[in-house]
Scaffold this active site. Sequence first.
Site, PDB file in Angstrom:
ATOM      1  N   ASP A 356       0.850  -1.180   0.000  1.00 39.02           N
ATOM      2  CA  ASP A 356       0.000   0.000   0.000  1.00 39.02           C
ATOM      3  C   ASP A 356       0.898   1.247   0.000  1.00 39.02           C
ATOM      4  O   ASP A 356       1.899   1.298   0.714  1.00 39.02           O
ATOM      5  CB  ASP A 356      -0.865  -0.031   1.264  1.00 39.02           C
ATOM      6  CG  ASP A 356      -1.912   1.041   1.274  1.00 39.02           C
ATOM      7  OD1 ASP A 356      -2.803   1.003   0.414  1.00 39.02           O
ATOM      8  OD2 ASP A 356      -1.846   1.921   2.152  1.00 39.02           O
ATOM      9  N   GLU A 385       1.425   0.277  -4.933  1.00 38.64           N
ATOM     10  CA  GLU A 385       0.929   1.543  -5.429  1.00 38.64           C
ATOM     11  C   GLU A 385       2.123   2.484  -5.561  1.00 38.64           C
ATOM     12  O   GLU A 385       2.730   2.851  -4.547  1.00 38.64           O
ATOM     13  CB  GLU A 385      -0.087   2.142  -4.460  1.00 38.64           C
ATOM     14  CG  GLU A 385      -1.377   1.369  -4.347  1.00 38.64           C
ATOM     15  CD  GLU A 385      -2.371   2.059  -3.412  1.00 38.64           C
ATOM     16  OE1 GLU A 385      -3.503   2.302  -3.831  1.00 38.64           O
ATOM     17  OE2 GLU A 385      -1.996   2.361  -2.268  1.00 38.64           O
TER      18      GLU A 385
END
Length: 676
Positions: A356, A385
């Site tokens: 993340d 990400e």
Amino acid sequence: MKLYVSLTMTAAILAAGSLSSPLPMMAQSAYDAQFIEYPTYNGNDLELLVDNSGTHFRLWSPKAQEARVNLYDNGHTGSPYQTLEMKPDAKTGTWTASVPQKLYGKFYTFQIKWNGEWKNETPGVWAKAVGVNGKRAAIIDFPKTDPEGWNADRGPEVKNFSDVIVYEMHHRDMSMHPSSGIANKGKFLALTEDGTVTPLGEKTGIDHLKELGVTHVHILPSYDYNSVDETNLQDNTYNWGYDPQNYNAPEGSYSTNPSDPESRIREMKEMVKALHDAGIGVIMDVVYNHTAENDGSNFELTAPGYYHRHWDDGKYSDASGCGNETASDLQQMQDYIINSTKYWADEYHIDGFRFDLMAIHDTETMNKVVQELKKINPSIFVYGEGWTAGDSPLAPERRALKENVSKMEDIAVFSDDIRDAVKGHYTNAADRGFATGKPGNEETVKIGIVAATDHPQVDYSKGNNSKFPYAKSPGMIVNYVSCHDDLTLTDKLHKSMEGEPEQNMLDAAKLAQTIVFTSQGTPFMFAGEEIFRDKQGVHNSYKSPDSINAINWENKSKYHDQFDYYKELIALRKAHPAFRMTSADDIAKHLVFDKIDSFKTPNLISYSLKDNANGDEWKEIKVVFNGASHAQEVNVPKGKWMIVAQNGKIAHDGSLGTTKGGKISLAPYSALILAR
Ligand code: CA
């Protein structure tokens, strides 16, 4: 109350903005410079070790004035039955204490004295087993949590990342709906149940995954998170889980008994084993970039200041948008991320990690993570990400950004290029994309098709989100059109195609996923899209009830044609390596776009995969996408072609017949795939 916003959402705004106007250069803050001097410790006995000589505690806290261990009989109530004073070991920055017994079944917390005061109790940062709600660490005999046959358990072998097909799911979404037919609703054990069906007899759960053919499931955060009260499960509180509390223990609410520290561990392993037995790998969503609490986090309670980043004035920096960010650029934190992922790979046989807000971490840390994981299992797949959700003291060139992915080996980033270009921008629900009739996205879709690699026919200056070929190889790209963040593909189509018949939306969904699954790179899909799953238009459902989030499996009957299409699309990709090339050179050589004037005929892309690309049995594959709301023609070279996909139908066994080429019309929102 802290708001756990849709992380990707805010993040992508910054990512998009940072491309046109790079963030200013910044050194690590003056405040954080003090922590570089801290001695570090990377032994495998951090916090707890049980051996034949007893139970040993070693807490890393270089600047604590005193430290102690509280021992408990119980996981969350009562007073300590004993408190152990810890001795400092200045060279390693640790504090130690031991007892001569094996304290299996007991619980403990640490406490440090700081500025003359005892701080609150903490289970530490390395609790591998915890009591209910994760407030106390538990001492258990780990081999007892192994399911039968665990030693022989292995995930699927992965030669190239582009062979992976990712299915992103939340434990509750998959099983909570009454139509799931699953007994262990919302639990790790849900995916261990064979033979579950809907009232109409459609397969659900793990049997559904096998039927669909995905290679890996990506489970949303499954470490112990903060937001769900594990003592009150009858409330059925829902959360995505992007609020980390204990990074090295599973979440209690997904177990059948959160008060029994062994239960969550054993049951998560049973889930992994069931998936592995089905030939499916398990990727875990990890959120090392921030903690749920600031001052109350286990990091702050063990080594105040160290694990988080700060600005010059000592205030928490907040590149996560959740109140703080962690400091992977400091040795003890870098080692922590490496050791924690290694632990999950080793103890739980996890096959991959999705980071993340990965750009909060530095590229050096990410490279080390992968190097170490590959030693445990060469098939492990790491992606993340490639953006942050706010500014950071970490210099942009050090961040594990999408734009820096070529500085990292064996790490992939999500392509927001293909995501936004195919279905329309995520911040504007009504915005359409290539697959729903909006012109001007053709070149950005092509960036997705070539996995953001350097290609002679792709003009990156026309890219919506990216202006240069940022990936050195297709293994660095994960292609997708939707995930847990933002509107589901179904909801996006409902909002952007409002007023059109539902069949148009179903056609556009097929087209959007055909683009993803035929593109180079790794395809990624959100659970339930294959049966036209919606979230009733809720774009940030991180704490919405099951009535919004749970997949209604009755849709599998209603949208069976959609499911069959996805299943066959996946089978096509698995059967044909041309869609899974492994180098940028191969793509540049074998993937040839046909000349189409996007001003005269927008929303039309046509290309060939030539000369038995990547060893494919098919000499040439013609792939054409019509994203317009009207039929469009394409000119295919004359000859005998097998029809693989046309007008919303797909089959790679020849059952759709043949064509002689020439002018072929494509229905609105549809793909044409031919082979010879
Ligand atoms: Ca929890």
